[in-house]
Design a protein around this motif. Sequence first.
Motif, short mmCIF file in Angstrom:
data_model
loop_
_atom_site.label_atom_id
_atom_site.label_comp_id
_atom_site.label_asym_id
_atom_site.label_seq_id
_atom_site.Cartn_x
_atom_site.Cartn_y
_atom_site.Cartn_z
N ALA A 47 0.83 -1.21 0.00
CA ALA A 47 0.00 0.00 0.00
C ALA A 47 0.86 1.26 0.00
CB ALA A 47 -0.93 -0.01 1.21
N LEU A 48 1.97 1.22 0.72
CA LEU A 48 2.90 2.35 0.76
C LEU A 48 3.48 2.60 -0.63
CD1 LEU A 48 4.36 4.36 2.72
CD2 LEU A 48 6.15 2.64 2.93
N GLU A 49 3.86 1.52 -1.32
CA GLU A 49 4.41 1.65 -2.67
C GLU A 49 3.37 2.23 -3.63
OE1 GLU A 49 5.66 -2.38 -3.38
OE2 GLU A 49 7.68 -1.98 -2.61
N THR A 50 2.13 1.76 -3.52
CA THR A 50 1.06 2.26 -4.38
C THR A 50 0.83 3.75 -4.14
OG1 THR A 50 -0.03 0.11 -4.40
CG2 THR A 50 -1.39 2.01 -4.97
N GLY A 51 0.82 4.16 -2.89
CA GLY A 51 0.62 5.57 -2.55
C GLY A 51 1.77 6.46 -2.98
N GLN A 52 2.94 5.88 -3.13
CA GLN A 52 4.14 6.64 -3.48
C GLN A 52 4.18 6.97 -4.97
OE1 GLN A 52 6.34 8.05 -1.64
NE2 GLN A 52 7.86 8.59 -3.15
N LYS A 53 3.52 6.17 -5.80
CA LYS A 53 3.59 6.37 -7.25
C LYS A 53 3.10 7.76 -7.64
CE LYS A 53 3.37 1.55 -8.39
NZ LYS A 53 2.56 0.43 -8.71
N GLY A 54 3.95 8.49 -8.32
CA GLY A 54 3.60 9.83 -8.79
C GLY A 54 3.58 10.89 -7.70
N ALA A 55 4.11 10.57 -6.53
CA ALA A 55 4.04 11.51 -5.41
C ALA A 55 5.24 12.45 -5.31
CB ALA A 55 3.91 10.73 -4.09
N ALA A 67 10.68 11.58 -0.30
CA ALA A 67 11.24 10.39 -0.93
C ALA A 67 12.21 9.67 0.01
CB ALA A 67 11.96 10.77 -2.24
N GLU A 68 13.01 10.42 0.76
CA GLU A 68 13.92 9.82 1.75
C GLU A 68 13.13 9.13 2.84
OE1 GLU A 68 16.74 12.55 3.41
OE2 GLU A 68 17.44 13.22 1.44
N LEU A 69 12.08 9.78 3.30
CA LEU A 69 11.24 9.21 4.34
C LEU A 69 10.56 7.93 3.85
CD1 LEU A 69 10.09 9.52 7.20
CD2 LEU A 69 8.23 10.86 6.21
N TYR A 70 10.04 7.99 2.65
CA TYR A 70 9.41 6.80 2.05
C TYR A 70 10.39 5.63 2.00
CZ TYR A 70 8.33 3.58 -1.74
OH TYR A 70 8.16 2.44 -2.48
N GLN A 71 11.59 5.88 1.50
CA GLN A 71 12.58 4.80 1.38
C GLN A 71 12.96 4.25 2.75
OE1 GLN A 71 13.50 3.32 -1.57
NE2 GLN A 71 14.26 1.81 -0.12
N SER A 72 13.09 5.12 3.72
CA SER A 72 13.42 4.70 5.08
C SER A 72 12.34 3.78 5.64
CB SER A 72 13.60 5.93 5.97
OG SER A 72 13.75 5.55 7.32
N TRP A 73 11.07 4.19 5.50
CA TRP A 73 9.96 3.37 6.00
C TRP A 73 9.84 2.07 5.23
CZ3 TRP A 73 7.28 2.97 10.22
CH2 TRP A 73 7.24 4.05 11.10
N LYS A 74 10.03 2.13 3.93
CA LYS A 74 9.94 0.91 3.12
C LYS A 74 10.99 -0.09 3.57
CE LYS A 74 9.92 -0.80 -1.57
NZ LYS A 74 10.96 -1.04 -2.51
#
Length: 128
Positions: A47-55, A67-74
Amino acid sequence: MRLASAAPAAGGGGGGSGDLKSDQAVWSRASKDLGGLSTSVKTGVSALETGQKGAAPTGVESATAQAELYQSWKTYLENLAGKCAALRGPLEKAGQGQYENDEAIRGGFDQIDAQYKDTPATGGDGGR
């Protein structure tokens, strides 16, 4: 509050029998629950990956931080799911009595801890 094996305040022996009992069903249930947790975390990562698309528009500072925060959480969630899955076997074995002693059990869990370290903190300018 006093542990069953702790000596009473007035002296004398402890209240416990000294025999530790282990219930295999409890260990098996814990193993099964970790499997479910691993699956739930993987669903969250998806779900996190889906929400990240185009963000992440280019040229925006907040987008870089996001983007850094997303990668850290992922990374954190993927490692958490892996750790949950990896713990299933040792928990099941501990319940079945297949590990010969406490040291062997501790060694199994230490191996998992060594493989799955917490991710370092991110954000701000400290990482540059």
